[in-house]
Design a protein around this motif. Structure first.
Motif, short mmCIF file in Angstrom:
data_model
loop_
_atom_site.label_atom_id
_atom_site.label_comp_id
_atom_site.label_asym_id
_atom_site.label_seq_id
_atom_site.Cartn_x
_atom_site.Cartn_y
_atom_site.Cartn_z
N LEU A 6 0.86 -1.17 0.00
CA LEU A 6 0.00 0.00 0.00
C LEU A 6 0.91 1.23 0.00
N THR A 7 0.61 2.17 -0.87
CA THR A 7 1.42 3.37 -1.00
C THR A 7 0.57 4.61 -0.76
N VAL A 8 1.06 5.50 0.09
CA VAL A 8 0.40 6.78 0.36
C VAL A 8 1.31 7.89 -0.12
N GLY A 9 0.85 8.65 -1.12
CA GLY A 9 1.67 9.73 -1.66
C GLY A 9 2.98 9.22 -2.21
N ARG A 10 4.06 9.89 -1.82
CA ARG A 10 5.39 9.49 -2.28
C ARG A 10 6.17 8.73 -1.23
N ALA B 268 -6.24 -2.07 -6.62
CA ALA B 268 -6.01 -2.96 -7.76
C ALA B 268 -7.19 -3.92 -7.91
N PRO B 269 -7.61 -4.20 -9.14
CA PRO B 269 -8.78 -5.08 -9.34
C PRO B 269 -8.56 -6.50 -8.83
N THR B 270 -7.31 -6.89 -8.62
CA THR B 270 -7.03 -8.25 -8.12
C THR B 270 -7.18 -8.36 -6.61
N VAL B 271 -7.38 -7.24 -5.92
CA VAL B 271 -7.55 -7.27 -4.46
C VAL B 271 -9.02 -7.53 -4.16
N ARG B 272 -9.36 -8.81 -4.03
CA ARG B 272 -10.76 -9.18 -3.81
C ARG B 272 -11.01 -9.77 -2.42
N ASP B 273 -9.95 -10.19 -1.75
CA ASP B 273 -10.13 -10.87 -0.46
C ASP B 273 -10.05 -9.91 0.73
N ILE B 274 -9.68 -8.65 0.49
CA ILE B 274 -9.56 -7.67 1.56
C ILE B 274 -10.71 -6.67 1.46
N ARG B 275 -11.39 -6.44 2.59
CA ARG B 275 -12.46 -5.45 2.60
C ARG B 275 -11.82 -4.05 2.73
N ILE B 276 -12.14 -3.16 1.83
CA ILE B 276 -11.60 -1.80 1.84
C ILE B 276 -12.65 -0.87 2.44
N LEU B 277 -12.28 -0.19 3.51
CA LEU B 277 -13.18 0.72 4.21
C LEU B 277 -12.63 2.14 4.15
N GLN B 278 -13.51 3.08 3.96
CA GLN B 278 -13.09 4.48 3.89
C GLN B 278 -14.21 5.36 4.43
N PRO B 279 -13.91 6.21 5.42
CA PRO B 279 -14.95 7.13 5.90
C PRO B 279 -15.40 8.04 4.77
N PRO B 280 -16.65 8.45 4.75
CA PRO B 280 -17.69 8.18 5.76
C PRO B 280 -18.57 6.98 5.44
N THR B 281 -18.22 6.20 4.40
CA THR B 281 -19.09 5.10 3.98
C THR B 281 -18.73 3.78 4.65
N ALA B 282 -17.70 3.76 5.49
CA ALA B 282 -17.22 2.49 6.05
C ALA B 282 -18.30 1.78 6.85
N THR B 283 -18.88 2.47 7.84
CA THR B 283 -19.87 1.80 8.68
C THR B 283 -21.20 1.55 7.98
N PRO B 284 -21.69 2.46 7.12
CA PRO B 284 -22.91 2.11 6.36
C PRO B 284 -22.72 0.87 5.50
N ASP B 285 -21.52 0.68 4.95
CA ASP B 285 -21.26 -0.51 4.15
C ASP B 285 -21.37 -1.77 5.00
N LEU B 286 -20.87 -1.72 6.24
CA LEU B 286 -20.96 -2.89 7.12
C LEU B 286 -22.41 -3.16 7.50
N LEU B 287 -23.16 -2.12 7.77
CA LEU B 287 -24.57 -2.30 8.16
C LEU B 287 -25.39 -2.89 7.01
N ALA B 288 -25.01 -2.57 5.78
CA ALA B 288 -25.77 -3.04 4.63
C ALA B 288 -25.34 -4.43 4.17
N ALA B 289 -24.27 -4.96 4.74
CA ALA B 289 -23.76 -6.27 4.30
C ALA B 289 -24.72 -7.39 4.73
N PRO B 290 -24.72 -8.51 3.98
CA PRO B 290 -25.61 -9.63 4.33
C PRO B 290 -25.31 -10.18 5.72
N THR B 291 -26.33 -10.68 6.39
CA THR B 291 -26.18 -11.22 7.74
C THR B 291 -25.47 -12.57 7.70
#
Length: 293
Positions: free
Chosen positions: A176-180, A220-243
């Motif tokens: 993972l790279t942030v800036g330079r 990267a499109p190949t990153v499918r096994d890691i859940r990517i979370l970013q505010p402010p949508t991080a917690t709404p995404d978890l709430l909307a996920a299947p039980t």
């Protein structure tokens, strides 16, 4: 009775308050959501009311506890210093900033990491009314510490928090790279930590990366096994996920995960001892035969 101690369980202001004897044995607890005091030892009833009085509000019911769940029994048997639930987001970073000797630049980085962990931690803690439970700074021998372990209806998530520093962040399969800045091995690390947590809890744990305050996030499109979370949508995404987990499963897993002893590596087996032979038998060294000296 003098010597009773009130110890919090869970997030400040939201979890239970346990009343313990000086030796650590629980004699009562106050459930703030139900506004009820459950007394385990009736001879301590008046003392329990006296020590809890500063924390009570409104009409409080008091009586024997309901039939304990397995999670309750595990919590009552757990030493207070083994309970991870009271940990604050960024607990170890707070201690390092307070007592560490890092230089100015390193302390600035630590503050950025702390701010990111606190922001995500507060967001995860706010999910508690929706049936979620969160632990912060979970020690994982061999990996360091999990920033956040989030357990709820959508499953278990092992979260690594990364400060985006208002720069472009790029998540690849391994780095993972942030800036330079130099690439960081966060994707590889969180996969290993989640695999270890899965083995410890005997339940599927999903790796997740939470990137806070990035100006732009690319994955990267190949990153499918890691859940990517970013505010402010991080917690709404978890709430909307299947039980995936029912409430009793969430509580049982939370009770297991909050115990620091759960995360300790298994003790090595004791060394085997040689089986004694029949009377008169002498162990022979290599190359010796019976009857020859």
């Amino acid at each position: 009775m003098r010597g009773l101690k009130v110890l919090p369980s869970g997030r400040p202001g939201r979890g239970r308050l346990y009343v313990n004897l000086p030796d650590g044995q629980a004699v009562a607890w106050y459930d703030r959501q139900a506004n009820r005091i459950s007394v385990l030892a009736d001879d301590h009833r008046e003392a329990v009311l006296a020590v809890l009085r500063p924390y009570l509000s409104g009409t409080v019911s008091i009586g024997p506890p309901p039939v304990p769940t397995p999670a309750d029994l595990r919590r009552l048997a757990m030493p207070p210093d083994a309970d991870l639930a009271p940990n604050r987001p960024g607990e170890t970073l707070l201690a390092e900033l307070e007592h560490g000797t890092a230089g100015t630049r390193s302390r600035h980085r630590l503050r950025q990491d702390l701010t990111a962990q606190q922001r995500m931690g507060d967001a995860f803690d706010a999910l508690e009314p929706d049936g979620w439970r969160t632990l912060h700074c979970v020690p994982l021998p061999g990996f360091g510490r999990i920033d956040h372990l989030v357990i709820g209806p959508a499953g278990i998530f092992c979260v690594r928090t990364v400060p985006g520093r208002r720069q472009r962040a790029v998540i690849g399969d391994l780095l993972l790279t942030v800036g330079r800045a130099e690439p960081r091995p966060d994707p590889r690390w969180i996969r290993g930590a989640a695999a270890r947590a899965t083995a410890v809890l005997a339940a599927k744990v999903t790796p997740a990366l939470a990137v806070v305050d990035a100006s732009r996030l690319e994955t990267a499109p190949t990153v499918r096994d890691i859940r990517i979370l970013q505010p402010p949508t991080a917690t709404p995404d978890l709430l909307a996920a299947p039980t995936a987990l029912k409430p009793p499963d969430v509580e049982a897993l939370f009770a297991q995960a909050r115990d620091a002893r759960t995360w300790l590596p298994p003790a090595p087996p004791p060394p085997s001892r040689p089986t004694p032979g029949p009377p008169g038998f002498e162990a022979r060294g290599p190359g010796r035969r019976p009857g020859k000296r």
